[in-house]
Design an enzyme around this catalytic site. Structure first.
Site, short mmCIF file in Angstrom:
data_model
loop_
_atom_site.label_atom_id
_atom_site.label_comp_id
_atom_site.label_asym_id
_atom_site.label_seq_id
_atom_site.Cartn_x
_atom_site.Cartn_y
_atom_site.Cartn_z
N LYS A 111 22.01 -19.46 4.70
CA LYS A 111 22.74 -18.42 3.97
C LYS A 111 23.71 -17.67 4.87
O LYS A 111 24.78 -17.27 4.43
CB LYS A 111 21.76 -17.45 3.28
CG LYS A 111 21.04 -18.10 2.10
CD LYS A 111 20.54 -17.10 1.08
CE LYS A 111 20.04 -17.84 -0.15
NZ LYS A 111 19.49 -17.02 -1.19
N LYS A 194 20.55 -28.31 -2.52
CA LYS A 194 19.62 -27.75 -3.51
C LYS A 194 20.37 -27.19 -4.72
O LYS A 194 21.44 -26.59 -4.55
CB LYS A 194 18.86 -26.61 -2.80
CG LYS A 194 17.75 -25.98 -3.58
CD LYS A 194 17.15 -24.82 -2.79
CE LYS A 194 17.88 -23.54 -3.05
NZ LYS A 194 17.04 -22.36 -3.25
N LYS A 197 21.50 -20.88 -7.71
CA LYS A 197 22.23 -19.93 -8.56
C LYS A 197 23.59 -19.62 -7.98
O LYS A 197 24.53 -19.31 -8.69
CB LYS A 197 21.48 -18.60 -8.62
CG LYS A 197 20.10 -18.65 -9.19
CD LYS A 197 19.63 -17.21 -9.43
CE LYS A 197 18.13 -17.07 -9.29
NZ LYS A 197 17.70 -16.79 -7.91
N1 AQP Z 1 16.50 -26.17 -6.58
C1 AQP Z 1 15.26 -25.74 -6.70
N2 AQP Z 1 14.25 -26.60 -6.92
C2 AQP Z 1 12.95 -26.18 -7.07
N3 AQP Z 1 12.62 -24.87 -7.00
C3 AQP Z 1 13.61 -23.98 -6.79
N4 AQP Z 1 13.62 -22.64 -6.68
C4 AQP Z 1 14.87 -22.20 -6.46
N5 AQP Z 1 15.71 -23.23 -6.41
C5 AQP Z 1 14.95 -24.34 -6.62
C6 AQP Z 1 12.42 -21.82 -6.79
O1 AQP Z 1 12.70 -20.77 -7.71
C7 AQP Z 1 12.00 -19.61 -7.28
C8 AQP Z 1 12.93 -18.44 -7.22
O2 AQP Z 1 13.95 -18.61 -6.29
P1 AQP Z 1 14.77 -17.32 -5.82
O3 AQP Z 1 15.56 -16.77 -6.90
O4 AQP Z 1 13.87 -16.34 -5.23
O5 AQP Z 1 15.67 -17.75 -4.65
P2 AQP Z 1 16.24 -19.03 -4.11
O6 AQP Z 1 15.14 -19.91 -3.65
O7 AQP Z 1 17.21 -18.69 -3.10
O8 AQP Z 1 16.86 -19.61 -5.43
P3 AQP Z 1 18.26 -19.97 -5.93
O9 AQP Z 1 18.06 -20.09 -7.39
O10 AQP Z 1 18.79 -21.14 -5.23
O11 AQP Z 1 19.18 -18.72 -5.69
P4 AQP Z 1 20.30 -18.38 -4.65
O12 AQP Z 1 21.45 -19.26 -4.94
O13 AQP Z 1 20.57 -16.95 -4.96
O14 AQP Z 1 19.74 -18.62 -3.29
C9 AQP Z 1 11.35 -19.93 -5.95
O15 AQP Z 1 10.00 -20.27 -6.17
C10 AQP Z 1 12.11 -21.12 -5.48
O16 AQP Z 1 11.34 -21.96 -4.63
#
Ligand code: AQP
Length: 334
Positions: A111, A194, A197
């Site tokens: 990040k 991955k 969001k």
């Molecule tokens: N691609 C993924 N595959 C499986 N699990 C996923 N999670 C996120 N992306 C995937 C799981 O969703 C939960 C919440 O995630 P988060 O919002 O706390 O943060 P993150 O992991 O950083 O998720 P994002 O959606 O990718 O957001 P951004 O783009 O903001 O970083 C967790 O249990 C995570 O493992």
């Protein structure tokens, strides 16, 4: 009874990865554990947020939990900033977390990227707050996607560091729970990234609120290669985009990867993608519709969050008070 804590950041569009990696497993586990599901709004602040959008996203994530089947009567659902014990415990834990442990965290490296010197302290310290989220409730299990495994392991290490420093078995060591056929859902546009969001390409992810036409379009546009689907998992694993789509299909259709591949081995992607769209529309369509309905009832969502915060505080505050006593922080009564 064992206790689960898990959460999602209100940082934009919830996607299929959040559903398959986290929320769906919560729904499956909710009656076997005491469950606390959080909307981690303090974590969201580790990158700049528009205040109105953050508030709206907090309600939207709450709606997603409920629409996907998390029962707010049985489980505690609340937003993190409503329970100040999280931040207070995070400070105490940060004082016993070596920098070397944080330096190993791959999510910070990804990040912060090349802007490491400009990255906020919050982004760096995020895993300590996450440890406080989990162990502040003495949670024993943490259902997450594969990408969060390292952070849960750090929470275990921090819990252990506290227990050793104060020579007692105070915090249980939380276990990550990572299961299903899609523990790491990859971008639809790039099988090495991955699904996220924050990806700027809308076509990279299926959002939990996408309608049937949008889902079908995104699946049609998903990156694949010209070869038909292979007939062995070993061959599939050499093709990241195909592997990702088969994993998604398997998870959505409640099959193993092997069973899913057996259905489509030797077929071309257009046939497979039609089936994938159909199952994605069936699962996400229902959840998205229910989310939209719930989001109109803002008072209902707010009441769930308010009541959840009271129930969460009733667990977290006594634990924090004990931590304060153990660490020697004086709490004069008069
Ligand atoms: N691609 C993924 N595959 C499986 N699990 C996923 N999670 C996120 N992306 C995937 C799981 O969703 C939960 C919440 O995630 P988060 O919002 O706390 O943060 P993150 O992991 O950083 O998720 P994002 O959606 O990718 O957001 P951004 O783009 O903001 O970083 C967790 O249990 C995570 O493992």
């Amino acid at each position: 009874m064992n206790r689960i804590f898990s959460g999602i950041q209100p940082t934009g569009n919830l996607h299929l990865g959040n559903y398959l990696g986290a929320i769906r497993n919560w729904v499956a586990l909710q009656h076997d554990y005491e469950c606390i599901f959080c909307i981690v709004d303090l974590h969201a602040l580790t990158v700049p947020q528009d205040p109105a959008e953050l508030r709206a996203a907090t309600r939207e994530v709450t709606a997603a939990y409920i629409a996907a089947g998390v029962d707010p009567e049985h489980c505690i659902i609340f937003n993190q900033s409503m329970v100040t014990a999280h931040s207070e415990l995070a400070w105490i834990l940060s004082c016993l977390t070596p920098l070397g442990w944080l330096n190993r965290m791959t999510q910070f490296k990804e990040k912060a990227g090349k802007q490491r010197e400009m990255a906020g302290l919050g982004l760096y310290a995020y895993p300590v707050l996450m440890a406080a989220d989990i162990i502040g409730y003495k949670a024993t299990h943490v259902p997450v996607g594969e990408d969060q495994k390292q952070h849960v392991e750090l929470a275990r290490d921090i819990a252990g560091a506290f227990n050793r420093r104060y020579e007692r078995d105070f915090f249980p060591l939380p276990e990550p729970q990572i299961f299903g056929e899609a523990t790491r859902v990859m971008s639809l546009r790039d099988g090495t990234k991955k699904m996220s969001k924050s990806d700027t390409s809308d076509y990279s992810r299926l959002n939990m609120t996408d309608d049937a036409d949008t889902i079908a379009l995104k699946v049609r546009r998903a990156k694949t290669d010209p070869e038909p689907l292979p007939d062995t998992i070993a061959a599939l694993e050499k093709r990241p985009e195909a592997d990702n789509l088969v994993g998604i299909y398997a998870a959505l259709a409640d099959l193993t990867r092997e069973q899913a591949l057996a259905r489509f081995a030797g077929k071309n992607f257009s046939t497979f993608k039609e089936e994938l769209s159909a199952v994605a529309v069936e699962v996400l369509g229902k959840i998205g519709g229910e989310m939209r309905r719930l989001m109109v009832e803002m008072d209902h969502i707010d009441a769930i969050l308010h009541q959840g915060a009271e129930r969460a505080s009733a667990i977290a505050i006594p634990i924090l008070r004990e931590v304060q006593d153990i660490t020697g922080l004086l709490r004069p009564e008069h």
